[in-house]
Design a protein around this motif. Sequence first.
Motif, PDB file in Angstrom:
ATOM      1  N   ARG A 113     131.936 120.932  29.062  1.00 36.09           N
ATOM      2  CA  ARG A 113     131.036 119.830  29.395  1.00 36.09           C
ATOM      3  C   ARG A 113     129.962 119.661  28.326  1.00 36.09           C
ATOM      4  O   ARG A 113     129.661 118.533  27.887  1.00 36.09           O
ATOM      5  CB  ARG A 113     130.386 120.091  30.750  1.00 36.09           C
ATOM      6  N   ALA A 114     129.371 120.773  27.900  1.00 34.48           N
ATOM      7  CA  ALA A 114     128.322 120.697  26.876  1.00 34.48           C
ATOM      8  C   ALA A 114     128.881 120.137  25.570  1.00 34.48           C
ATOM      9  O   ALA A 114     128.218 119.343  24.891  1.00 34.48           O
ATOM     10  CB  ALA A 114     127.710 122.075  26.648  1.00 34.48           C
ATOM     11  N   GLY A 115     130.099 120.537  25.221  1.00 38.76           N
ATOM     12  CA  GLY A 115     130.714 120.024  24.005  1.00 38.76           C
ATOM     13  C   GLY A 115     130.944 118.529  24.071  1.00 38.76           C
ATOM     14  O   GLY A 115     130.675 117.795  23.108  1.00 38.76           O
ATOM     15  N   LEU A 116     131.418 118.056  25.218  1.00 37.88           N
ATOM     16  CA  LEU A 116     131.632 116.621  25.383  1.00 37.88           C
ATOM     17  C   LEU A 116     130.314 115.865  25.324  1.00 37.88           C
ATOM     18  O   LEU A 116     130.193 114.851  24.628  1.00 37.88           O
ATOM     19  CB  LEU A 116     132.333 116.362  26.719  1.00 37.88           C
ATOM     20  N   HIS A 117     129.307 116.364  26.031  1.00 40.85           N
ATOM     21  CA  HIS A 117     128.020 115.666  26.074  1.00 40.85           C
ATOM     22  C   HIS A 117     127.358 115.627  24.692  1.00 40.85           C
ATOM     23  O   HIS A 117     126.811 114.589  24.290  1.00 40.85           O
ATOM     24  CB  HIS A 117     127.097 116.343  27.078  1.00 40.85           C
ATOM     25  N   THR A 163     128.837 115.756  21.800  1.00 40.26           N
ATOM     26  CA  THR A 163     129.619 114.873  20.939  1.00 40.26           C
ATOM     27  C   THR A 163     129.298 113.407  21.218  1.00 40.26           C
ATOM     28  O   THR A 163     129.085 112.607  20.300  1.00 40.26           O
ATOM     29  CB  THR A 163     131.118 115.132  21.156  1.00 40.26           C
ATOM     30  N   VAL A 164     129.250 113.049  22.499  1.00 43.05           N
ATOM     31  CA  VAL A 164     128.949 111.664  22.878  1.00 43.05           C
ATOM     32  C   VAL A 164     127.521 111.296  22.478  1.00 43.05           C
ATOM     33  O   VAL A 164     127.272 110.193  21.965  1.00 43.05           O
ATOM     34  CB  VAL A 164     129.165 111.480  24.394  1.00 43.05           C
ATOM     35  N   ASP A 165     126.588 112.211  22.691  1.00 47.41           N
ATOM     36  CA  ASP A 165     125.190 111.921  22.356  1.00 47.41           C
ATOM     37  C   ASP A 165     124.985 111.824  20.847  1.00 47.41           C
ATOM     38  O   ASP A 165     124.231 110.974  20.367  1.00 47.41           O
ATOM     39  CB  ASP A 165     124.286 112.997  22.964  1.00 47.41           C
ATOM     40  N   ASP A 166     125.645 112.691  20.080  1.00 46.15           N
ATOM     41  CA  ASP A 166     125.555 112.612  18.614  1.00 46.15           C
ATOM     42  C   ASP A 166     126.068 111.259  18.126  1.00 46.15           C
ATOM     43  O   ASP A 166     125.478 110.640  17.227  1.00 46.15           O
ATOM     44  CB  ASP A 166     126.363 113.735  17.964  1.00 46.15           C
ATOM     45  N   ALA A 167     127.183 110.814  18.696  1.00 49.44           N
ATOM     46  CA  ALA A 167     127.742 109.522  18.298  1.00 49.44           C
ATOM     47  C   ALA A 167     126.773 108.393  18.620  1.00 49.44           C
ATOM     48  O   ALA A 167     126.578 107.471  17.818  1.00 49.44           O
ATOM     49  CB  ALA A 167     129.085 109.298  18.997  1.00 49.44           C
TER      50      ALA A 167
END
Length: 401
Positions: free
Chosen positions: A302-306, A308-312
């Motif tokens: 979950r942290a990895g997905l969040h 990644t999405v926030d960085d984008a």
Amino acid sequence: MNDLTGTNPTASLQDIGAACIARARGLIPLLQSAADRIETANELLPDVLDAMFDAGMFKLLLPRAVGGYELRPIDFIQCVEAIAEGDASAAWCMNQGSGCSMAAAYMAPEVARQIWAGRRDVVAWGQGPGAKAIRAEAGWRVSGTWSFASGSRHATWLGAMCPGCEADGTPMVRPDGKPWERTFMFRREQARIDDVWQVMGLRGTGSDNFTIEDLFVDDAHSLTREYEPERRQHGPLYSFQAMQLYASGFASVALGISRAMLDSFVALAQKKSQAWSADALRDNHAVQHIVSYSDAAWKAARAGLHRTVDDAWRDVTRTGVLSLEHRMEIRQAATYAIHVSRDMAHSVFHEAGSTAIFNNRPFERRLRDVNSVSQQLQGRRTHFESVGLYRLGGEPNLRWI
């Protein structure tokens, strides 16, 4: 919806997002209590839809100019995850319908309002191999059958994506040389809906087929999705393609299912003793390991997905462009979250023992649901190959990235 909709100019994106997440979490008890009824009906039920419409759950990615929230992706996927903790089918339909609503950014605002502005307005669409649209005066004649149209039973409009052809049947080509695929919007009652949704999991999505034959759709109700010359709304959300929101959203469906499953198992293990044993399940060392390991794996995915999405998102707000690197990162993180969630659900299901196989327990339904998520396009193992090829300097097929 209250004054924290996207139409309130004084509310920050963070405030709007936080309010939407709170509303989504507030729906969890209702969704959990309705889950069995949803599955039996093979569709979302009126009381569930009423609550989701009241909370604005199908307006989250709709442009503010059309009355939507235009949420940041990081807030949107947390809403999806919360709904999935309640019921996976509700979350799936919500994510699918929200992705469809991003098409509003490519239509004239007055037409987009006609399609999406009503409280209960939702668009559904699906896959349509072999479909085609023939150019006509001021519009198109569209024919074909589309499958996996999640949410089509409660949708008010349908969308049909297919290649555009000249009046003589010659395939049309965009100025950039790519085939001219367009999406055509029409009212649900103009299509024939075929009930084909007899499946293992995600039964409540009602992902039926629909067919239209030589239906005229005017130019105003057609668009080319993610084609910059047709883009009308220029907020940073619409620098993303719907694919990235579908990927991260469906990954969040899987995360919500697996989180609810683990929480249910923890509650069970605190009071259950295994057959032929006086020891509580919570005192079993293997169970302790699986609970801790599963919790850590879930949090990491979950942290990895969040992140990644926030960085984008931060990069897009600065540059106005979603880079290929960010597209790859989102694809990788979303696929990984789906796989982690599926594997975690299998471990938890096994440790729950015979309790898990009964229909009056939530384990077997959630196991079927999370496996159905992993079988869909977003969970394909080949996505790892595409990202791996990119990391190795190759040129992967970007159709699903």
